[in-house]
Design a protein around this motif. Structure first.
Motif, short mmCIF file in Angstrom:
data_model
loop_
_atom_site.label_atom_id
_atom_site.label_comp_id
_atom_site.label_asym_id
_atom_site.label_seq_id
_atom_site.Cartn_x
_atom_site.Cartn_y
_atom_site.Cartn_z
N MET A 134 -0.78 21.72 7.99
CA MET A 134 0.38 20.88 7.77
C MET A 134 -0.06 19.59 7.07
N VAL A 135 0.73 19.16 6.11
CA VAL A 135 0.42 17.96 5.34
C VAL A 135 0.85 16.73 6.12
N MET A 136 -0.06 15.77 6.20
CA MET A 136 0.26 14.50 6.85
C MET A 136 1.12 13.68 5.88
N ARG A 137 2.20 13.11 6.38
CA ARG A 137 3.08 12.30 5.54
C ARG A 137 2.41 10.99 5.16
N TRP A 138 2.77 10.48 3.98
CA TRP A 138 2.21 9.24 3.45
C TRP A 138 2.33 8.10 4.45
N ASP A 139 3.55 7.88 4.97
CA ASP A 139 3.76 6.75 5.86
C ASP A 139 2.98 6.91 7.17
N ALA A 140 2.86 8.13 7.66
CA ALA A 140 2.10 8.37 8.90
C ALA A 140 0.61 8.13 8.66
N PHE A 141 0.10 8.60 7.52
CA PHE A 141 -1.32 8.41 7.19
C PHE A 141 -1.62 6.91 7.08
N LEU A 142 -0.80 6.21 6.31
CA LEU A 142 -1.02 4.79 6.08
C LEU A 142 -0.90 3.99 7.39
N ALA A 143 0.08 4.33 8.21
CA ALA A 143 0.26 3.63 9.48
C ALA A 143 -0.94 3.84 10.40
N ALA A 144 -1.47 5.07 10.42
CA ALA A 144 -2.63 5.37 11.27
C ALA A 144 -3.87 4.61 10.79
N VAL A 145 -4.09 4.58 9.47
CA VAL A 145 -5.23 3.84 8.92
C VAL A 145 -5.06 2.35 9.20
N GLN A 146 -3.84 1.83 9.02
CA GLN A 146 -3.60 0.40 9.26
C GLN A 146 -3.86 0.05 10.72
N GLU A 147 -3.42 0.91 11.63
CA GLU A 147 -3.63 0.65 13.05
C GLU A 147 -5.11 0.71 13.42
N ARG A 148 -5.81 1.77 12.99
CA ARG A 148 -7.22 1.92 13.35
C ARG A 148 -8.09 0.86 12.70
N GLY A 149 -7.74 0.47 11.49
CA GLY A 149 -8.51 -0.55 10.79
C GLY A 149 -8.10 -1.96 11.14
N GLU A 150 -7.02 -2.06 11.93
CA GLU A 150 -6.48 -3.37 12.31
C GLU A 150 -6.22 -4.24 11.09
N TYR A 151 -5.65 -3.61 10.04
CA TYR A 151 -5.34 -4.34 8.81
C TYR A 151 -4.04 -5.11 8.98
N SER A 152 -3.96 -6.26 8.35
CA SER A 152 -2.76 -7.09 8.47
C SER A 152 -1.64 -6.60 7.56
N SER A 153 -1.96 -5.73 6.58
CA SER A 153 -0.91 -5.24 5.68
C SER A 153 -1.17 -3.78 5.31
N PRO A 154 -0.10 -3.07 4.95
CA PRO A 154 -0.28 -1.69 4.46
C PRO A 154 -1.13 -1.63 3.19
N GLU A 155 -1.08 -2.70 2.38
CA GLU A 155 -1.86 -2.73 1.14
C GLU A 155 -3.36 -2.66 1.42
N GLU A 156 -3.79 -3.37 2.45
CA GLU A 156 -5.21 -3.32 2.82
C GLU A 156 -5.61 -1.91 3.24
N ALA A 157 -4.76 -1.27 4.03
CA ALA A 157 -5.02 0.10 4.48
C ALA A 157 -5.04 1.06 3.29
N GLU A 158 -4.12 0.87 2.36
CA GLU A 158 -4.07 1.74 1.19
C GLU A 158 -5.32 1.59 0.34
N ARG A 159 -5.77 0.36 0.15
CA ARG A 159 -6.99 0.12 -0.64
C ARG A 159 -8.19 0.80 0.01
N ALA A 160 -8.33 0.64 1.31
CA ALA A 160 -9.45 1.28 2.02
C ALA A 160 -9.36 2.79 1.87
N GLY A 161 -8.16 3.34 2.00
CA GLY A 161 -7.98 4.79 1.86
C GLY A 161 -8.41 5.30 0.50
N ARG A 162 -8.00 4.61 -0.54
CA ARG A 162 -8.36 5.05 -1.91
C ARG A 162 -9.87 5.00 -2.15
#
Length: 131
Positions: free
Chosen positions: A1-29
């Motif tokens: 099953m494919v993980m949804r974009w918002d779920a992936f980003l939210a999980a990375v943001q929470e685990r990385g304790e990022y203050s913004s989704p942009e920080e989580a997105e940059r780390a992911g890329r």
């Protein structure tokens, strides 16, 4: 099953304790771009198929790696690609992203992915392997 974009980003943001989704997105890329250079064949395609399309494309179209990086060098490479990062913050970035990737994959696929990587990556994925 494919993980949804918002779920992936939210999980990375929470685990990385990022203050913004942009920080989580940059780390992911950055982390997935580096990881994609180290995984080949059906494992890379299967892993990409479980990720949101944007991240799947990053994983499938990496910068080529001249040699496999040890986990320590992978973290250093991540730090080099993220502005203002240190090795400590990069370790946090790598673990945040790769643990979410591991959650998107099943144990069997993760086992095959880890076989392609140098020893020690299991800890970066948050999946310590028995000795």
């Amino acid at each position: 099953m494919v993980m949804r974009w918002d779920a992936f980003l939210a999980a990375v943001q929470e685990r990385g304790e990022y203050s913004s989704p942009e920080e989580a997105e940059r780390a992911g890329r950055v982390v997935l771009g580096l990881l994609g250079a180290h995984i080949v064949g059906s494992e890379r395609a299967e892993l990409a198929a479980r990720l949101p399309e944007t991240y799947a494309l990053v994983l499938l179209n990496p910068l080529p790696a001249p040699e496999p990086l040890s986990p320590e060098r992978f973290v250093r490479a991540t730090a080099a690609w993220i502005e203002g990062a240190t090795e400590e913050t990069a370790k946090w970035d790598v673990s945040a992203v790769l643990s979410v990737v591991a959650d998107a994959a099943d144990e069997e696929l993760m086992g095959r992915v880890l076989l392609q990587l140098p020893p020690g990556y299991d800890l970066l994925f948050g999946r310590p392997q028995p000795l």
